[in-house]
Design a protein around this motif. Structure first.
Motif, short mmCIF file in Angstrom:
data_model
loop_
_atom_site.label_atom_id
_atom_site.label_comp_id
_atom_site.label_asym_id
_atom_site.label_seq_id
_atom_site.Cartn_x
_atom_site.Cartn_y
_atom_site.Cartn_z
N VAL A 115 26.78 -34.25 -3.74
CA VAL A 115 25.59 -33.69 -3.29
C VAL A 115 25.61 -32.08 -3.35
N GLY A 116 26.66 -31.51 -3.82
CA GLY A 116 26.88 -30.05 -3.58
C GLY A 116 26.22 -29.10 -4.73
N PRO A 117 26.48 -27.85 -4.66
CA PRO A 117 27.12 -27.11 -3.59
C PRO A 117 26.10 -26.94 -2.36
N LEU A 118 26.59 -27.28 -1.01
CA LEU A 118 26.10 -27.02 0.11
C LEU A 118 26.89 -25.80 0.68
N ILE A 119 26.27 -24.69 0.89
CA ILE A 119 26.85 -23.60 1.36
C ILE A 119 25.79 -22.81 2.55
N GLN A 120 26.34 -21.93 3.10
CA GLN A 120 25.65 -21.38 4.22
C GLN A 120 24.85 -20.52 3.36
N THR A 121 23.43 -20.13 3.89
CA THR A 121 22.53 -19.13 3.39
C THR A 121 22.64 -17.69 3.99
N ILE A 171 30.56 -42.23 0.42
CA ILE A 171 31.33 -40.66 0.54
C ILE A 171 30.67 -39.71 -0.13
N LEU A 172 30.01 -38.85 0.45
CA LEU A 172 29.18 -37.64 0.01
C LEU A 172 30.27 -36.58 -0.34
N VAL A 173 30.13 -36.12 -1.39
CA VAL A 173 31.17 -34.99 -1.98
C VAL A 173 30.28 -33.58 -2.17
N ASN A 174 31.20 -32.58 -1.41
CA ASN A 174 30.47 -31.24 -1.74
C ASN A 174 30.83 -30.50 -3.14
N SER A 175 30.36 -31.31 -4.16
CA SER A 175 30.68 -30.74 -5.47
C SER A 175 29.58 -31.15 -6.27
N PHE A 176 29.58 -30.78 -7.67
CA PHE A 176 28.55 -31.36 -8.56
C PHE A 176 28.97 -31.78 -9.89
N GLN A 227 14.87 -32.19 -9.51
CA GLN A 227 15.33 -33.17 -10.73
C GLN A 227 16.84 -33.17 -10.79
N GLY A 228 17.61 -32.14 -10.16
CA GLY A 228 19.06 -32.29 -10.39
C GLY A 228 19.79 -33.17 -9.98
N SER A 229 21.17 -33.26 -10.26
CA SER A 229 21.96 -34.75 -9.99
C SER A 229 22.38 -34.59 -8.48
N SER A 230 22.64 -33.50 -8.02
CA SER A 230 22.98 -33.53 -6.57
C SER A 230 21.62 -33.69 -5.78
N TYR A 231 20.56 -33.32 -5.77
CA TYR A 231 19.38 -33.68 -5.05
C TYR A 231 19.06 -34.99 -5.17
N GLN A 232 19.01 -35.57 -6.51
CA GLN A 232 18.99 -36.95 -6.51
C GLN A 232 19.99 -37.82 -5.82
N ALA A 233 21.38 -37.50 -5.74
CA ALA A 233 22.03 -38.40 -5.32
C ALA A 233 22.03 -38.35 -3.68
N LEU A 234 21.48 -36.97 -3.08
CA LEU A 234 21.56 -37.02 -1.74
C LEU A 234 20.29 -37.98 -1.46
N SER A 235 19.31 -37.87 -2.16
CA SER A 235 17.94 -38.55 -2.04
C SER A 235 18.26 -40.25 -1.78
N GLU A 236 19.30 -40.59 -2.72
CA GLU A 236 19.49 -41.88 -2.88
C GLU A 236 20.20 -42.21 -1.64
N VAL A 237 21.14 -41.70 -1.09
CA VAL A 237 21.66 -42.24 0.33
C VAL A 237 20.81 -42.05 1.40
N TYR A 291 32.53 -35.24 2.13
CA TYR A 291 33.82 -34.76 2.11
C TYR A 291 33.78 -33.16 1.82
N PRO A 292 34.29 -32.18 2.32
CA PRO A 292 33.95 -31.00 2.34
C PRO A 292 34.59 -30.34 1.09
N THR A 293 35.49 -31.07 0.38
CA THR A 293 36.05 -30.21 -0.61
C THR A 293 35.70 -31.06 -2.00
N THR A 294 36.90 -30.70 -2.91
CA THR A 294 36.43 -31.24 -4.37
C THR A 294 36.42 -32.85 -4.52
#
Ligand code: UDP
Length: 484
Positions: free
Chosen positions: A242-248, A211-216, A458-468, A139-142
């Protein structure tokens, strides 16, 4: 036998740069940080834009990502006033036969552990189910919007009037209240097909496994906590922030170096970047007020200007190449008067590089969610100027709840924001004297730090993505066991 091969995921973004960009970032992250293999399937109506092609080409340069475009479908028979949500949903629906063939053959050569779609891709769930592949949504928004989507079927049942006529604001668990008029565009006319499509997708959300969401968590603690509770209480899909995932880096065009060279010559933190996303346009009258407001503020600016539209909208959403040059739509003499103060570029700027640049000190934005996350990641405080989609809801959250944005007020009767008001808000944002300005800048800095922490190992978004990902790896192990 297949134990050594990384799990294989298919990702299907729905059309539009605002969807393509975050899903492409998501694909890269899965490959680079979690060692997956990704097939990235793109859809388009008629033909895709240059900017879209650039992103897909760049994506294919990654090992373990294969980018496959499905044949373009036609929307010639769709009424010309059909809204964007209708066009996007029809593009997905009409691409299903080709998708079925493609997923079938992918799944034979390298079994899929998951299909990930985005907010308008739920019609692909059936195809995945036929193949026994679990479906997920990115889900690419909030999370606030996600909560609205998950609650829309209930809201739809509980009232028949237009939402803007509701006497009470809509209260979603853990979220700030929203007046009906501030809700996203497609729910403003319940008889329009766009609303029917949206409701249709929302009704299918609960079929997703997760549902993965681009927020934290630190960005939207209230809404996220409430969603996680629902997941437990009512067996809603698992929610993973799992956010913020943005372009580099940004996709570039011919004018990009021009922008960056100009920024190099400006003092630190002095420039206001002005841009309305990949498709936002203003009315002629509003565009003139904005120009004169920028001029009146006396502050430096870098403005991505697009030809005006009859009505403020996201009319150029499908194609970003809409601007005409010379800028004959700007007020007379504006360019020569503001020479040295500002730079106006046509249609497109390398936004990431601009936000990262030390000379940039503020961002007047339409509050598209990608732009918002990019601003947060680079710690650039905002002036919120929402135009379409869910941007009003984002603007309210950023200004009233998070305090990282200032919001110019519009004339009650016309909705027009006057030049004096624009100049005033810009001055506050940059002022060293104004307490309000300082607060917004400090808050944005704090949010930037929190975003960095969320993505750390150790962050919440990294951990959430690792879980999926852990779950997908388990699916793969189970499938491999079964086939031995
Ligand atoms: N973008 C850009 N240059 C521009 C305009 C937009 O690079 O001149 C990028 C921006 O960095 C963001 C995306 O396009 O990643 C726009 O997405 P957003 O969600 O902000 O808005 P939308 O285009 O979906 O309205």
């Amino acid at each position: 036998k297949d134990m050594k091969k990384p799990p294989h995921i298919a990702i299907l973004p729905s059309p539009g740069m605002g969807h393509l960009i975050p899903l492409a970032e998501f694909a890269k992250r899965l490959v680079l940080h979690h060692n997956l293999s990704v097939t990235f399937i793109s859809l388009s109506a008629d033909s895709s834009s240059k900017a879209q092609k650039a992103i897909l080409d760049a994506l294919s340069n990654n090992n373990n990502i294969t980018s496959i475009p499905l044949p373009p479908i036609h929307l010639d028979d769709v009424p010309s006033d059909a809204k964007i949500e209708t066009r996007i949903s029809l593009t997905v629906e009409r691409s299903l036969p080709a998708l079925r063939t493609l997923l079938g053959s992918l799944n034979t050569t390298s079994p899929l552990s998951a299909l990930v779609v985005d907010l308008f891709g739920t019609d692909a769930f059936g195809v995945a189910r036929e193949l026994g592949v679990p479906s997920f949504i990115f889900y690419p928004t909030t999370s606030t919007m996600l909560s609205f989507f998950l609650h829309l079927p209930e809201l739809d049942n509980s009232s028949t009037c237009e939402f803007r006529h509701l006497s009470e604001p809509v209260k979603l668990p853990g979220c700030i209240p929203f007046h009906g008029k501030d809700l996203l565009d497609p729910v403003q006319d319940r008889k329009n097909d766009a609303y029917k499509w949206l409701l249709h997708h929302c009704q299918r959300y609960k079929e997703a496994e997760g549902i993965l969401v681009n927020s934290f968590v630190d960005l939207e603690p209230g809404p996220i906590k409430a969603l996680l509770l629902k997941e437990k209480e009512e067996k809603w899909p698992m929610i993973y922030p799992v956010g913020p995932l943005i372009q580099t880096t940004s996709s570039r065009d011919g004018g990009s170096n021009n922008c960056l060279n100009w920024l190099d010559q400006q003092p630190p933190g002095s420039v206001l970047f002005v841009s309305f996303g990949s498709g936002g346009t203003l009315s002629q009258e509003q565009l003139e007020e904005l120009a004169l407001g920028l001029e009146m503020s006396g502050h430096r600016f870098l403005w991505v200007a697009r030809s005006p539209n009859q009505k403020e909208s996201g009319a150029t959403f499908f194609s970003v190449e809409s601007s005409r040059e010379p800028f004959d739509f700007l007020p007379e003499g504006f360019l020569s008067r503001t020479q040295g103060q500002g730079l106006v570029v046509a249609s497109w700027a390398p936004q990431i590089e601009v936000l990262k640049h030390g000379s940039t000190g503020g961002f007047l934005s339409h509050c598209g969610w990608n732009s918002t996350l990019e601003s947060i990641t680079h710690g650039v405080p905002l002036i919120a100027w929402p135009l379409y989609a869910e941007q009003k809801m984002n603007a309210l959250m950023l200004a009233d709840d998070l305090g990282v944005a200032l919001r110019p007020s519009a004339r009650e009767e016309t909705g027009l924001v006057r030049r004096e008001e624009i100049a005033r808000v810009i001055k506050v944002l940059f002022s060293t004297q104004s307490l309000q300005g300082r607060r917004v800048r400090d808050r944005m800095q704090e949010l930037k730090d929190a975003a960095g922490r969320a993505l750390g190992v150790q962050g919440s978004s990294y951990q959430a993505l690792s879980e999926v990902v852990g779950q997908w790896k388990k699916n793969k192990a189970a499938a491999t066991d079964a086939s031995i």
